[in-house]
Scaffold this motif. Structure first.
Motif, PDB file in Angstrom:
ATOM      1  N   GLY A   1       0.878  -1.073   0.004  1.00 28.35           N
ATOM      2  CA  GLY A   1      -0.167   0.090   0.065  1.00 28.35           C
ATOM      3  C   GLY A   1       0.847   1.165   0.042  1.00 28.35           C
ATOM      4  O   GLY A   1       1.585   1.624   1.062  1.00 28.35           O
ATOM      5  N   GLY A  46       0.037   4.257   0.230  1.00 28.23           N
ATOM      6  CA  GLY A  46      -0.872   5.314   0.786  1.00 28.23           C
ATOM      7  C   GLY A  46      -0.135   6.027   1.780  1.00 28.23           C
ATOM      8  O   GLY A  46       0.937   5.699   2.270  1.00 28.23           O
ATOM      9  N   GLY A  88       0.719   3.237   4.677  1.00 27.53           N
ATOM     10  CA  GLY A  88       1.888   2.288   4.102  1.00 27.53           C
ATOM     11  C   GLY A  88       2.994   2.908   4.439  1.00 27.53           C
ATOM     12  O   GLY A  88       3.990   2.586   4.790  1.00 27.53           O
ATOM     13  N   ARG A 139       0.340  11.260  -1.250  1.00 26.39           N
ATOM     14  CA  ARG A 139      -0.359  10.690  -0.011  1.00 26.39           C
ATOM     15  C   ARG A 139       0.403  11.137   1.246  1.00 26.39           C
ATOM     16  O   ARG A 139      -0.331  11.378   2.435  1.00 26.39           O
ATOM     17  N   ALA A 193      -1.571  -2.486   4.236  1.00 29.73           N
ATOM     18  CA  ALA A 193      -2.043  -1.113   4.548  1.00 29.73           C
ATOM     19  C   ALA A 193      -2.771  -0.508   3.233  1.00 29.73           C
ATOM     20  O   ALA A 193      -2.325   0.556   2.828  1.00 29.73           O
ATOM     21  N   PRO A 204      -6.841   0.230   1.727  1.00 32.04           N
ATOM     22  CA  PRO A 204      -8.163   0.467   2.482  1.00 32.04           C
ATOM     23  C   PRO A 204      -8.814  -0.798   2.565  1.00 32.04           C
ATOM     24  O   PRO A 204      -8.545  -1.816   1.928  1.00 32.04           O
ATOM     25  N   SER A 236     -10.475  -2.896  -0.010  1.00 28.41           N
ATOM     26  CA  SER A 236      -9.302  -3.461  -1.059  1.00 28.41           C
ATOM     27  C   SER A 236      -8.420  -4.529  -0.418  1.00 28.41           C
ATOM     28  O   SER A 236      -7.584  -5.038  -1.159  1.00 28.41           O
ATOM     29  N   ALA A 266      -8.577  -8.038  -2.453  1.00 26.44           N
ATOM     30  CA  ALA A 266      -7.940  -7.873  -3.811  1.00 26.44           C
ATOM     31  C   ALA A 266      -6.443  -8.085  -3.480  1.00 26.44           C
ATOM     32  O   ALA A 266      -5.685  -8.751  -4.168  1.00 26.44           O
ATOM     33  N   VAL A 267      -5.766  -7.053  -2.711  1.00 24.06           N
ATOM     34  CA  VAL A 267      -4.580  -7.130  -2.571  1.00 24.06           C
ATOM     35  C   VAL A 267      -3.935  -8.287  -1.889  1.00 24.06           C
ATOM     36  O   VAL A 267      -3.042  -9.052  -2.229  1.00 24.06           O
ATOM     37  N   CYS A 277      -3.300  -3.652   8.739  1.00 22.17           N
ATOM     38  CA  CYS A 277      -3.290  -2.394   9.271  1.00 22.17           C
ATOM     39  C   CYS A 277      -4.408  -1.750   8.642  1.00 22.17           C
ATOM     40  O   CYS A 277      -4.627  -0.275   9.042  1.00 22.17           O
ATOM     41  N   ALA A 278      -5.464  -2.279   7.973  1.00 19.00           N
ATOM     42  CA  ALA A 278      -6.622  -1.395   7.592  1.00 19.00           C
ATOM     43  C   ALA A 278      -7.522  -1.518   8.948  1.00 19.00           C
ATOM     44  O   ALA A 278      -7.577  -2.182   9.438  1.00 19.00           O
ATOM     45  N   SER A 308      -3.113   6.601  15.988  1.00 21.04           N
ATOM     46  CA  SER A 308      -1.954   7.018  15.012  1.00 21.04           C
ATOM     47  C   SER A 308      -2.089   7.677  13.910  1.00 21.04           C
ATOM     48  O   SER A 308      -2.435   6.969  12.955  1.00 21.04           O
ATOM     49  N   PHE A 309      -2.113   8.830  13.702  1.00 17.19           N
ATOM     50  CA  PHE A 309      -2.319   9.391  12.373  1.00 17.19           C
ATOM     51  C   PHE A 309      -0.912   9.149  11.827  1.00 17.19           C
ATOM     52  O   PHE A 309       0.384   9.409  12.103  1.00 17.19           O
ATOM     53  N   ARG A 311      -9.497  11.990   8.999  1.00 23.02           N
ATOM     54  CA  ARG A 311     -10.451  11.975   7.779  1.00 23.02           C
ATOM     55  C   ARG A 311     -11.880  11.576   8.162  1.00 23.02           C
ATOM     56  O   ARG A 311     -12.867  12.216   7.483  1.00 23.02           O
ATOM     57  N   LEU A 339     -10.269   9.351   1.683  1.00 22.92           N
ATOM     58  CA  LEU A 339     -10.575   8.026   2.250  1.00 22.92           C
ATOM     59  C   LEU A 339     -11.042   8.445   3.794  1.00 22.92           C
ATOM     60  O   LEU A 339     -10.513   8.715   4.663  1.00 22.92           O
ATOM     61  N   GLU A 398     -12.996   5.813   5.672  1.00 23.15           N
ATOM     62  CA  GLU A 398     -13.274   4.554   5.984  1.00 23.15           C
ATOM     63  C   GLU A 398     -14.801   4.265   6.571  1.00 23.15           C
ATOM     64  O   GLU A 398     -15.360   3.195   6.307  1.00 23.15           O
TER      65      GLU A 398
HETATM   66  N1  LIG Z   1      -3.853   7.427   7.447  1.00 18.13           N
HETATM   67  C1  LIG Z   1      -3.801   7.099   8.699  1.00 18.13           C
HETATM   68  O1  LIG Z   1      -3.565   8.057   9.552  1.00 18.13           O
HETATM   69  C2  LIG Z   1      -4.234   5.852   9.050  1.00 18.13           C
HETATM   70  C3  LIG Z   1      -4.701   4.948   8.155  1.00 18.13           C
HETATM   71  N2  LIG Z   1      -5.270   3.676   8.674  1.00 18.13           N
HETATM   72  C4  LIG Z   1      -5.832   2.717   7.597  1.00 18.13           C
HETATM   73  O2  LIG Z   1      -4.933   2.353   6.703  1.00 18.13           O
HETATM   74  C5  LIG Z   1      -5.886   2.003   5.589  1.00 18.13           C
HETATM   75  C6  LIG Z   1      -5.086   2.536   4.590  1.00 18.13           C
HETATM   76  O3  LIG Z   1      -5.234   4.104   4.690  1.00 18.13           O
HETATM   77  P1  LIG Z   1      -4.232   5.233   3.892  1.00 18.13           P
HETATM   78  O4  LIG Z   1      -3.057   4.600   3.539  1.00 18.13           O
HETATM   79  O5  LIG Z   1      -4.393   6.138   4.883  1.00 18.13           O
HETATM   80  O6  LIG Z   1      -5.169   5.716   2.593  1.00 18.13           O
HETATM   81  P2  LIG Z   1      -4.675   6.456   1.356  1.00 18.13           P
HETATM   82  O7  LIG Z   1      -5.835   7.095   0.755  1.00 18.13           O
HETATM   83  O8  LIG Z   1      -3.787   7.343   1.760  1.00 18.13           O
HETATM   84  O9  LIG Z   1      -4.033   5.421   0.481  1.00 18.13           O
HETATM   85  C7  LIG Z   1      -4.713   4.219   0.050  1.00 18.13           C
HETATM   86  C8  LIG Z   1      -3.673   3.591  -0.649  1.00 18.13           C
HETATM   87  O10 LIG Z   1      -4.132   2.172  -0.828  1.00 18.13           O
HETATM   88  C9  LIG Z   1      -3.949   2.019  -2.381  1.00 18.13           C
HETATM   89  N3  LIG Z   1      -5.186   1.068  -2.894  1.00 18.13           N
HETATM   90  C10 LIG Z   1      -6.276   1.428  -2.720  1.00 18.13           C
HETATM   91  N4  LIG Z   1      -6.916   0.039  -3.598  1.00 18.13           N
HETATM   92  C11 LIG Z   1      -5.756  -0.715  -3.814  1.00 18.13           C
HETATM   93  C12 LIG Z   1      -5.811  -1.789  -4.692  1.00 18.13           C
HETATM   94  N5  LIG Z   1      -7.018  -2.736  -4.843  1.00 18.13           N
HETATM   95  N6  LIG Z   1      -4.782  -2.443  -4.909  1.00 18.13           N
HETATM   96  C13 LIG Z   1      -3.534  -1.782  -4.431  1.00 18.13           C
HETATM   97  N7  LIG Z   1      -3.511  -0.622  -3.829  1.00 18.13           N
HETATM   98  C14 LIG Z   1      -4.748  -0.300  -3.465  1.00 18.13           C
HETATM   99  C15 LIG Z   1      -3.924   3.290  -3.154  1.00 18.13           C
HETATM  100  O11 LIG Z   1      -3.604   3.198  -4.356  1.00 18.13           O
HETATM  101  P3  LIG Z   1      -3.723   4.463  -5.505  1.00 18.13           P
HETATM  102  O12 LIG Z   1      -3.035   5.568  -5.036  1.00 18.13           O
HETATM  103  O13 LIG Z   1      -3.450   3.663  -6.669  1.00 18.13           O
HETATM  104  O14 LIG Z   1      -5.258   4.527  -5.539  1.00 18.13           O
HETATM  105  C16 LIG Z   1      -3.282   4.138  -2.017  1.00 18.13           C
HETATM  106  O15 LIG Z   1      -1.819   3.975  -2.396  1.00 18.13           O
HETATM  107  C17 LIG Z   1      -7.376   2.476   5.898  1.00 18.13           C
HETATM  108  O16 LIG Z   1      -7.868   1.424   6.310  1.00 18.13           O
HETATM  109  C18 LIG Z   1      -7.031   3.201   7.145  1.00 18.13           C
HETATM  110  O17 LIG Z   1      -8.082   3.141   8.144  1.00 18.13           O
HETATM  111  C19 LIG Z   1      -4.721   3.133  10.044  1.00 18.13           C
HETATM  112  C20 LIG Z   1      -4.160   3.884  10.861  1.00 18.13           C
HETATM  113  C21 LIG Z   1      -3.938   5.368  10.411  1.00 18.13           C
END
Ligand SMILES: NC(=O)C1=CN([C@@H]2O[C@H](COP(=O)(O)OP(=O)(O)OC[C@H]3O[C@@H](n4cnc5c(N)ncnc54)[C@H](OP(=O)(O)O)[C@@H]3O)[C@@H](O)[C@H]2O)C=CC1
Ligand SMILES: O=C(CO)COP(=O)(O)O
Length: 342
Positions: free
Chosen positions: A13, A15, A18, A54, A82, A84, A87, A90-91, A108-109, A140-141, A257, A279, A281
């Motif tokens: 991931g 994002g 990740g 991101r 890490a 969503p 997803s 699929a991942v 971590c989702a 944890s942000f 968010r 995002l 969630e």
């Molecule tokens: N951000 C935070 O502070 C925190 C987030 N989380 C959790 O982590 C998870 C991810 O959040 P976050 O990283 O912040 O979200 P972001 O929106 O920042 O990033 C999501 C990432 O997932 C990728 N992605 C989505 N769908 C797919 C797929 N089918 N295959 C491969 N990659 C995919 C996206 O890729 P692309 O850019 O190509 O679309 C992107 O890189 C969530 O469940 C969230 O609740 C948990 C703790 C803290």
């Protein structure tokens, strides 16, 4: 279990989360493969040492290797998922052919699969039968973690020794990872708090004041706990970082968010425009959480109100009024004639 066993780990991931976790693990001394599905993004991260889309403004640690080649995870004994929640299946399915036998799959989702009602650990059990499911959650942000600001989370795995080894491997002076074995409790806390944070954000956006926020957070915790206990979670898990801790963080900050999404709704934005495309969630989990609660006769009025608002069945004003005018009852338990929001 020695932390050196996890010399090399992978994060799936590209994002915010990740990227932040990759940096945190690197600070803990790990070599990290950071997989993003988009080859252009992976190349750009490798070249600029930044995830400009991101997580702008944060330098990627030297020992983080971005890639779009999923085969690069083959050596890792721990793979952090890490992406969503919707997803994750699929991942994980994509990773299945490349993960080594017995590797830890660290979820971590934060969410519940909306089409099936599956918890994240159930999806991992289905899609990665040769991996050991674990879950990492807590307040944890990503921006805080990536910058090395002090953060504490919990990592749960049914194999307590593995949980301890993973927690040690991912920890650093700024990222403190507690360990435990209540996988279901930890994952429910993270999933449910996102829905409840939308309610807290709505109240804030409507200008209902700090007292309303405290009431929603506290009563939100009561319903999160009821739901989790029906699903076998331990009460002490709910009182910990992944339950109460994350609820407090997310229900109290525009940096969340989910809270920001609710805040926009509270200020009158339509559902489709709320949250600025980021995002949230909880918007995906609200329906399935409310449905699962109803199935097991768990009273979750706040989650149900969020669902009703998102589905257009209730206005935000009507939803807040409905919460405040429910029959009075005991704060703890079902005795009638006592005050409380429940
Ligand atoms: N951000 C935070 O502070 C925190 C987030 N989380 C959790 O982590 C998870 C991810 O959040 P976050 O990283 O912040 O979200 P972001 O929106 O920042 O990033 C999501 C990432 O997932 C990728 N992605 C989505 N769908 C797919 C797929 N089918 N295959 C491969 N990659 C995919 C996206 O890729 P692309 O850019 O190509 O679309 C992107 O890189 C969530 O469940 C969230 O609740 C948990 C703790 C803290
Ligand atoms: O899970 C988080 C903090 O623990 C991040 O919250 P948001 O997804 O609402 O930004």
């Amino acid at each position: 279990m020695p932390r050196e066993r996890f010399g090399s780990i992978a994060v799936l991931g590209g994002g915010a989360w990740g990227t932040a976790l990759a940096n945190a693990a690197a600070r803990g001394g790990r070599r990290v493969t950071l997989w993003a599905r988009d080859a252009g993004q992976a190349q750009e991260m490798a070249a600029t040492r930044e995830n400009a889309t991101r997580l702008p403004g944060v330098r990627l640690a030297d020992s983080v290797a971005p890639t779009a080649d999923i085969a690069a995870i083959a050596e890792a004994r721990a793979v952090l998922l890490a992406v969503p929640a919707q997803s994750l299946r699929a991942v994980a399915s994509l990773a299945a052919a490349h993960m080594r036998q017995g590797a830890a799959a660290v979820i971590c989702a934060k969410g519940i699969e909306r089409d099936t009602g599956r918890f994240m650990s159930e999806i991992v059990a289905e899609t990665l039968p040769h991996a050991v499911p674990a879950v990492l959650s807590g307040p944890s942000f990503a921006a805080d973690v990536a910058r090395g600001l002090p953060t504490a989370v919990v990592l749960a795995c049914a194999d307590a020794a593995l949980a301890q080894g993973l927690a040690a491997a991912l920890s650093s002076p700024s990222f403190r990872v507690y360990h435990g074995d209540d996988v279901r409790g930890v994952e429910i806390g993270g999933a449910a708090k996102n829905v409840l944070a939308i309610a807290a954000g709505i109240a804030a956006g409507m200008g209902l004041g700090e007292s309303a926020k405290a009431a929603l957070t506290t009563r939100g915790f009561a319903e999160l706990s009821r739901f989790a206990r029906v699903h076998g979670a331990r009460p002490e898990t709910l009182m910990g970082l992944s339950g109460l801790g994350d609820l407090i963080l997310t229900c109290g900050s525009l940096q969340s968010r989910n809270f920001a999404f609710g805040h926009d709704l509270g200020r009158g934005a339509p559902v489709a425009a709320a949250g600025g495309g980021k995002l949230a969630e909880g918007a995906f989990t609200a329906r399935v959480l409310a449905g699962m609660a109803a199935e097991r006769s768990v009273d979750m009025p706040i989650a149900q109100a969020v669902d009703a608002v998102l589905e257009g069945r209730l206005s935000i004003r009507a939803a807040m009024d409905a919460l405040m005018t429910r029959p009075l009852r005991a704060e703890h338990g079902d005795a009638p004639f006592s005050a409380g929001l429940d």
